[in-house]
Design an enzyme around this catalytic site. Structure first.
Site, PDB file in Angstrom:
ATOM      1  N   HIS A  28       0.857  -1.176   0.000  1.00 17.76           N
ATOM      2  CA  HIS A  28       0.000   0.000   0.000  1.00 17.76           C
ATOM      3  C   HIS A  28       0.887   1.217   0.000  1.00 17.76           C
ATOM      4  O   HIS A  28       1.079   1.853   1.014  1.00 17.76           O
ATOM      5  CB  HIS A  28      -0.853  -0.049   1.265  1.00 17.76           C
ATOM      6  CG  HIS A  28      -2.233   0.478   1.033  1.00 17.76           C
ATOM      7  ND1 HIS A  28      -3.041   0.055   0.032  1.00 17.76           N
ATOM      8  CD2 HIS A  28      -2.953   1.389   1.718  1.00 17.76           C
ATOM      9  CE1 HIS A  28      -4.199   0.686   0.090  1.00 17.76           C
ATOM     10  NE2 HIS A  28      -4.169   1.504   1.114  1.00 17.76           N
ATOM     11  N   THR A  29       1.464   1.524  -1.149  1.00 14.83           N
ATOM     12  CA  THR A  29       2.393   2.650  -1.174  1.00 14.83           C
ATOM     13  C   THR A  29       1.662   3.938  -1.502  1.00 14.83           C
ATOM     14  O   THR A  29       0.481   3.933  -1.831  1.00 14.83           O
ATOM     15  CB  THR A  29       3.480   2.430  -2.242  1.00 14.83           C
ATOM     16  OG1 THR A  29       2.862   2.539  -3.515  1.00 14.83           O
ATOM     17  CG2 THR A  29       4.134   1.088  -2.083  1.00 14.83           C
ATOM     18  N   HIS A  30       2.413   4.997  -1.412  1.00 17.68           N
ATOM     19  CA  HIS A  30       1.808   6.309  -1.627  1.00 17.68           C
ATOM     20  C   HIS A  30       1.202   6.430  -3.014  1.00 17.68           C
ATOM     21  O   HIS A  30       0.193   7.102  -3.194  1.00 17.68           O
ATOM     22  CB  HIS A  30       2.876   7.387  -1.434  1.00 17.68           C
ATOM     23  CG  HIS A  30       2.314   8.758  -1.525  1.00 17.68           C
ATOM     24  ND1 HIS A  30       1.435   9.266  -0.589  1.00 17.68           N
ATOM     25  CD2 HIS A  30       2.461   9.725  -2.448  1.00 17.68           C
ATOM     26  CE1 HIS A  30       1.091  10.481  -0.929  1.00 17.68           C
ATOM     27  NE2 HIS A  30       1.703  10.800  -2.046  1.00 17.68           N
ATOM     28  N   SER A  59       0.046   4.007  -4.974  1.00 17.67           N
ATOM     29  CA  SER A  59      -0.845   2.950  -5.425  1.00 17.67           C
ATOM     30  C   SER A  59      -2.318   3.313  -5.226  1.00 17.67           C
ATOM     31  O   SER A  59      -3.196   2.607  -5.676  1.00 17.67           O
ATOM     32  CB  SER A  59      -0.544   1.648  -4.688  1.00 17.67           C
ATOM     33  OG  SER A  59      -0.882   1.789  -3.326  1.00 17.67           O
TER      34      SER A  59
END
Lengths: 275, 253
Positions: A41-43, A45
């Site tokens: 859950h990256t910035h 995505s």
């Protein structure tokens, strides 16, 4: 390296912004998510909407009514978090012959709006040539509809805008923000200016809208900008002033604020200390 | 100890599409008139955005709409109602009756049931039978016809006062007397003005200015006591109902 400036110099557990630093970066929690085997859950995505936030931002815009028309002011800084990233940015944009739009908030959204407005002037004035031209009231109505539609899509343009102008002998000054909220008054200020400059402007202008000279109006705005520069940590001492009168819009070059720091010498905590 | 809940439940700061812009609106129906009023302050938090932003709008010769809540939604809603009324006028060569406007508003509000207009509406005017009427709505369209209603920031201050002074709740008439069903216009205006000056004293989001719209039924004229207040008459299309506006200053602190 952590590229998100609101993380710099902070303890790791400080995931909320106690000092309301603006813009607010949402710290990722990639580490815990990865160890759980959950989806990364990256910035970047997340979907484009709902989680967008301002990145490169401009601070306050000020505007007042005076005898001959409208005067607006904004400094030349575009900040990246607390970093003074771009120091020569123009935040006052002329639209058509009678109007200036001043923007605080996200500068890339403002550039998009400049593109939209320039296109509007081309399609409504240059192409049609029907004798009708866009005044400040029309520009403001158009802008407020764009801003309201984008907030309704949950994908706002992250700005607070002031629209000022003179057409057919009538002065116009109004506000619109990322929610599509609009209002009009003889003095307006966005961002920190709404807290720091607006009381000063109201005291200096209300009741004197029809008598203030250009010189007085300019002094009032410069004084307000100076106070903002002293107290707003996202401001800079270079600014531009726009005057819109019956003769059209004029935006000054970049000017330098005169400041005085002599008072600080005697105060412990300001200047160099000798214990 | 730092606040660990922020780590345990990572919260994304979500965009909030609503704001609360303060202010209060109020309407009272008489036997052959209606008064619809609102203050003119627009605020957010502790900041006054402007001292003059109208919340009360004339729709037709016999209908006036007051909106309160999120200002952007309010302005958009009024704009869309006016547009629907214009289409009606072009289709039917007459103005929409008040009760039909009320039902239209309920339909338009409920159409946005899952992303509501965050707006409290009060519709006032004259019915086809010539009586004064007030319709009040919640943000998703529930509505009813009433004799009086307050909404907005100072609703909790004003509504009990109106219940007492308009409906005579908790008042016992003297032996051999009864309470009037409808108050005369000068009395209603006094109550409205006093309501707003009181709300201004006790609520920080109310003040600056007061706009009162008076809708008079066909053939009715303003009493002298009201004419002396120098209301402005709005241009009307026929010789039917008439609309007047009365403006008053409220305290600006």
């Amino acid at each position: 390296m952590d590229h998100f400036p609101t993380n710099w110099g902070r303890p790791k557990y400080d995931s909320f912004d106690t000092h309301a630093t603006y813009p607010i970066h949402n710290r990722g929690h990639a580490q815990s998510a990865a160890s759980n085997g959950a989806v990364q859950h990256t910035h970047f995505s997340h979907s484009k909407s709902a989680l967008r936030q301002p990145i490169v931002t401009g601070t306050s815009v000020l505007a007042i009514k005076y005898k001959d028309g409208i005067m607006m002011a904004a400094d030349n800084l575009a900040s990246y978090g607390s970093l003074a990233r771009f120091k020569g940015v123009q935040r006052l944009h002329p639209v058509g012959d009678y109007t200036v739009v001043g923007a605080s908030g996200d500068m890339s959204d403002f550039q998009y709006l400049q593109h939209i407005l320039d296109g509007l002037v081309i399609s409504e004035e240059a192409n049609l040539q029907d004798g009708h031209t866009l005044g400040p009231a029309e520009i403001h109505e158009y802008l407020s509809q764009v801003m309201y539609q984008r907030r309704t899509k949950m994908d706002p343009l992250w700005n607070s805008l002031l629209v000022g102008g003179v057409k057919d002998g009538k002065r116009f000054l109004a506000f619109v923000d990322l929610l599509g909220v609009t209002y009009s008054a003889s003095t307006l200020a966005t961002g920190y200016g709404a807290y720091i400059a607006q009381p000063l402007l109201r005291k200096a202008v209300e009741g004197r809208e029809d008598t203030l000279t250009e010189h007085e109006a300019r002094t009032i705005l410069e004084d307000a900008l100076r106070v903002l520069f002293y107290r707003d940590a996202r401001s800079i001492n270079q600014y531009q002033i726009a005057t819109i009168t019956a003769n059209g819009a004029d935006i000054s070059g970049s000017l330098k604020l005169e400041t005085a720091w002599g008072f600080a010498e005697g105060i412990r905590g300001y200047g160099a200390q000798t214990q | 100890m730092p606040d660990m809940s922020a780590i345990a439940n990572p919260q994304q700061r979500q965009f909030n599409p609503y704001a609360e812009n303060g202010g209060t609106i109020l309407a009272v129906a008489g036997a052959d008139f209606t008064v619809i009023a609102g203050d003119t302050r627009q605020s957010e938090g502790y900041s006054i955005q402007t001292r003059y932003a109208s919340k009360v709008f004339r729709l037709t010769d016999r209908a006036v709409l007051a909106v309160n809540g999120f200002a952007a939604d309010g302005n958009m809603f009024v704009k869309k109602v006016k547009q629907r009324l214009e289409w009606y006028r072009h289709n039917h060569a007459k103005d929409m009756p008040l009760r039909s406007i009320a039902r239209l508003i309920q339909t338009m509000l409920y159409a946005q049931r899952f992303f509501p207009y965050y707006v409290y509406n009060i519709l006032g005017g004259i019915e086809e039978d010539g009586t004064g009427a007030v319709y009040s709505f919640d943000p998703v369209g529930s509505y009813e016809r009433e004799a009086c209603r307050a909404a907005g920031a100072a609703q909790s201050l004003l509504q009990p006062f109106l219940d007492n002074q308009i409906y005579f709740k908790n008042q016992t008439a003297a032996r051999g007397y009864s309470h009037p069903a409808h108050l005369p216009l000068p009395d209603v205006l006094s109550i409205v003005i006093d309501s707003f000056t009181s709300a201004t004293e006790r609520h920080i989001e109310v003040g600056d200015g007061l706009e009162m719209y008076i809708v008079m039924a066909k053939g009715q004229t303003l009493p002298d006591a009201v004419t002396n207040l120098l209301p402005e008459e709005l241009p009307s299309t026929g010789d039917g109902e008439r609309v007047f506006v009365l403006k008053r200053d409220l305290k600006k602190d």
